[in-house]
Design an enzyme around this catalytic site. Sequence first.
Site, PDB file in Angstrom:
ATOM      1  N   SER A 157      -3.499 -13.040   5.719  1.00  0.00           N
ATOM      2  CA  SER A 157      -3.189 -12.062   4.683  1.00  0.00           C
ATOM      3  C   SER A 157      -3.666 -12.549   3.309  1.00  0.00           C
ATOM      4  O   SER A 157      -4.853 -12.813   3.131  1.00  0.00           O
ATOM      5  CB  SER A 157      -1.694 -11.753   4.696  1.00  0.00           C
ATOM      6  OG  SER A 157      -1.410 -10.601   3.943  1.00  0.00           O
ATOM      7  N   ASP A 251      -2.701  -2.131  11.153  1.00  0.00           N
ATOM      8  CA  ASP A 251      -2.577  -2.852   9.888  1.00  0.00           C
ATOM      9  C   ASP A 251      -3.363  -2.136   8.799  1.00  0.00           C
ATOM     10  O   ASP A 251      -4.537  -1.816   8.994  1.00  0.00           O
ATOM     11  CB  ASP A 251      -3.133  -4.269  10.086  1.00  0.00           C
ATOM     12  CG  ASP A 251      -3.016  -5.161   8.860  1.00  0.00           C
ATOM     13  OD1 ASP A 251      -2.464  -4.724   7.836  1.00  0.00           O
ATOM     14  OD2 ASP A 251      -3.484  -6.308   8.936  1.00  0.00           O
ATOM     15  N   HIS A 281       0.585  -6.007  10.994  1.00  0.00           N
ATOM     16  CA  HIS A 281       0.428  -7.062  10.006  1.00  0.00           C
ATOM     17  C   HIS A 281       1.646  -7.979  10.036  1.00  0.00           C
ATOM     18  O   HIS A 281       2.768  -7.536  10.223  1.00  0.00           O
ATOM     19  CB  HIS A 281       0.282  -6.450   8.610  1.00  0.00           C
ATOM     20  CG  HIS A 281      -0.170  -7.412   7.577  1.00  0.00           C
ATOM     21  ND1 HIS A 281      -1.497  -7.671   7.322  1.00  0.00           N
ATOM     22  CD2 HIS A 281       0.533  -8.210   6.732  1.00  0.00           C
ATOM     23  CE1 HIS A 281      -1.587  -8.574   6.367  1.00  0.00           C
ATOM     24  NE2 HIS A 281      -0.371  -8.925   5.992  1.00  0.00           N
TER      25      HIS A 281
END
Length: 314
Positions: A157, A251, A281
């Site tokens: 991320s 995601d 995610h």
Amino acid sequence: MAIDQASQMFLEALAKPGAPAIHESTPAVARMSGPILAGMSGKGPEVGAVEAFRLATRDGDEIRMRVMKPEGVAKSVIVYFHGGGWVIGDIDLQYDNLARQLCVKTQSVIVLVNYRKAPEHRFPTAIEDSLTGLKWAAERKRDLAGSDVPLIVAGDSAGGNIAAVMTLRARDEGGPHIDYQVLVYPVTDCDFDRPSYVAPENQLLLNRETMIWFWDHYLPAGDRTHPDASPLRAKDLSGLPPALVYLAECDPLHDEGAEYASSLKEAGVEVEVSVAEGQMHAFFQMANILPGFDVGVDYVSERINAHLNKLAEG
């Protein structure tokens, strides 16, 4: 493909009537989720040694570092940058388990960098802190691993964003030499209108509004196209280390990650792309919570080991 059943059940268990979403709360409140997830994940496997360090930053502050060493001879040094939208996340909490898993499964030294967080420390603080940590690890590879092993950057991320930026900075600033990059559902751009961003089925643990909230805390809208914030906007992606780009199917960040992988390929970079089907995610930090974590960490470790074997064979 729809989100898998385990993730759906986890989201249902988290849902509480009247509980504010992350983008409706403050950074301090959002950070309270860390200990909860860490408690659910528990402690990871035993490693050979765990050491803590403090590094001075360019502005005279300090950042914390955690080093995990495997039993036996280390095959590489992996500098891992954690996720959390540059606002939340911590090396002491939910990323300790993941780091231990990677340490054991790749027989590598794992270096965790606790870069300072926004909004108290806005862009480019996280980038500069991470570069300080990366250079520290590179300069001490022999001390950390016992020999001149390969250096890998990895992250998920916002941490994937940082890892990608580290490769650009290292290339442009003459080092350190990075042998491999692992980008797990990375933030690569500041465009909130890609199809995966607006798809209703992707508004899960992370959604469009939450990502806008993270970006708003990180840096002003007018500065977000800088390649140190949005590496997809870099004019030149050539000369970067081979990459593994590992995406989550469900995601908001899926499309920008896929586009970054394509741009790396077009620039002549060796890239392997894989999509974790049915995963949302943040699954890559959900040790002992989502079965997708086990599949994911095994896959990433396998690809790291394959690349290390390739390097060893010359």
